[in-house]
Design a protein around this motif. Structure first.
Motif, PDB file in Angstrom:
ATOM      1  N   ASN A   1      48.570  36.102  33.034  1.00 14.83           N
ATOM      2  CA  ASN A   1      48.184  36.884  34.204  1.00 14.83           C
ATOM      3  C   ASN A   1      49.247  37.919  34.549  1.00 14.83           C
ATOM      4  O   ASN A   1      48.927  39.074  34.872  1.00 14.83           O
ATOM      5  CB  ASN A   1      47.952  35.950  35.392  1.00 14.83           C
TER       6      ASN A   1
ATOM      7  N   ARG B   1      49.300  40.683  31.825  1.00 18.47           N
ATOM      8  CA  ARG B   1      48.124  41.545  31.958  1.00 18.47           C
ATOM      9  C   ARG B   1      48.320  42.548  33.092  1.00 18.47           C
ATOM     10  O   ARG B   1      47.958  43.721  32.983  1.00 18.47           O
ATOM     11  CB  ARG B   1      46.882  40.705  32.230  1.00 18.47           C
TER      12      ARG B   1
ATOM     13  N   THR C   1      47.881  46.250  31.868  1.00 19.91           N
ATOM     14  CA  THR C   1      46.625  46.907  32.242  1.00 19.91           C
ATOM     15  C   THR C   1      46.559  47.282  33.717  1.00 19.91           C
ATOM     16  O   THR C   1      45.745  48.112  34.109  1.00 19.91           O
ATOM     17  CB  THR C   1      45.434  45.981  31.931  1.00 19.91           C
TER      18      THR C   1
ATOM     19  N   TYR D   1      45.200  42.144  37.937  1.00 19.95           N
ATOM     20  CA  TYR D   1      45.848  40.864  38.250  1.00 19.95           C
ATOM     21  C   TYR D   1      44.820  39.925  38.862  1.00 19.95           C
ATOM     22  O   TYR D   1      44.095  40.299  39.795  1.00 19.95           O
ATOM     23  CB  TYR D   1      46.992  41.106  39.234  1.00 19.95           C
TER      24      TYR D   1
END
Length: 293
Positions: free
Chosen positions: A271, A274, A278, A281
């Motif tokens: 998490n 990412r 990206t 969340y």
């Protein structure tokens, strides 16, 4: 693009802007090379002093004014070296006059057959072998990346609100400090869009105090900069004190990095990664209202 995607149990939030993500990874690479090349530079003279000049222990120096005479002084704060003890060479780290045997890590490292007598071991420096000139080139190259990246991050964070919302703690955040300390000690990390107060405090220290302080003390150690801006020497109490503060800032950054990695693993590395790759969340709790915060 929507800022929120709903699932049955969690919410996928857009947490990190592209500016935060890009500068984060640039810093990760830049600070790695700056720390390791900085240790290479430190190995050239592994002694830190407090004041405007380096002391000489029990050696004497002539005062700056005629008739001042000679004086003995020692303003050493840290000294990493190798010395002979009971017929063998050991690594010694001296902090404020107190000696510690650090053989194998500081002062003396390497194998028994091929010992290395330098402050920091070869695996901790770039280049791995002793090369002051190359270490300085690498250090200054990445310094020219670090400085504009910090200004880009600061400008973007002020514009998009990241600075005030996620970095600077508010008075109401401190009311949650005892709860967050207990949660961290119990290894329980609620996943929310907003940073908790411990995150805000740690990021504020690094981004607002330590990195600008490292830049300023680095400039103070430059004779050319001192010639143009002599007031820097007064601000930091001399070039040797600036070097000491620069070294301490490096230790804070290394400590932050270690704790940061531990927290990422404990809070859920997929998490967290990412979020920093990206921007998205996964939150398992709704955002607290102003009354709850």
């Amino acid at each position: 693009m929507a800022d929120l995607k709903d699932t049955k149990e969690t919410q996928l939030l857009y947490r990190q802007s592209v500016w935060t993500r890009v500068t984060h990874w640039v810093w990760a690479v830049t600070l790695f090379f700056m720390v390791t090349s900085g240790l290479q530079i430190f190995n050239a003279h592994p002694i830190l002093y407090l004041g405007r000049q380096s002391g000489f222990g029990d050696k004497q120096y002539l005062g700056p004014q005629a008739g001042y005479g000679s004086k003995q002084f020692d303003n050493t704060v840290l000294d990493i070296h190798a010395e002979m003890h009971d017929g063998r060479i050991v690594g010694v780290t001296s902090i404020l006059g107190h000696d510690f045997d650090t053989t194998g890590l500081l002062g003396k490292s390497g194998s028994k057959d091929q010992p290395v007598y330098q402050a920091f071991p070869e695996w901790a420096t770039i280049p791995s072998y002793y090369d002051l000139a190359t270490g300085r080139v690498i250090h200054f190259f990445f310094a020219w990346i670090l400085v504009p990246t910090w200004f880009v991050w600061l400008f973007a964070s002020l514009i998009n609100g990241h600075f005030w919302h996620d970095i600077v703690p508010r008075l109401r955040d401190f009311r949650l400090l005892p709860r967050d300390i207990v949660s961290h000690l119990r290894l329980k990390f609620p996943h929310r869009r907003s940073y908790n107060v411990l995150q805000k405090l740690s990021y504020a220290v690094i981004l607002i105090l330590v990195i600008p302080g490292m830049i300023a003390t680095g400039l103070t150690m430059s004779p050319g900069v001192d010639l143009a801006w002599p007031w820097l020497l007064d601000v930091f109490g001399g070039r040797q004190t600036a070097r000491l503060l620069h070294f301490c800032g490096m230790l804070v950054i290394v400590l932050f990095f270690v704790v940061h990695i531990i927290m990422v693993i404990a809070a859920g590395p997929i998490n967290e990664m990412r979020s920093m790759i990206t921007g998205w969340y996964r939150s398992d709790q709704p955002e607290p209202t102003s009354g709850e915060a």
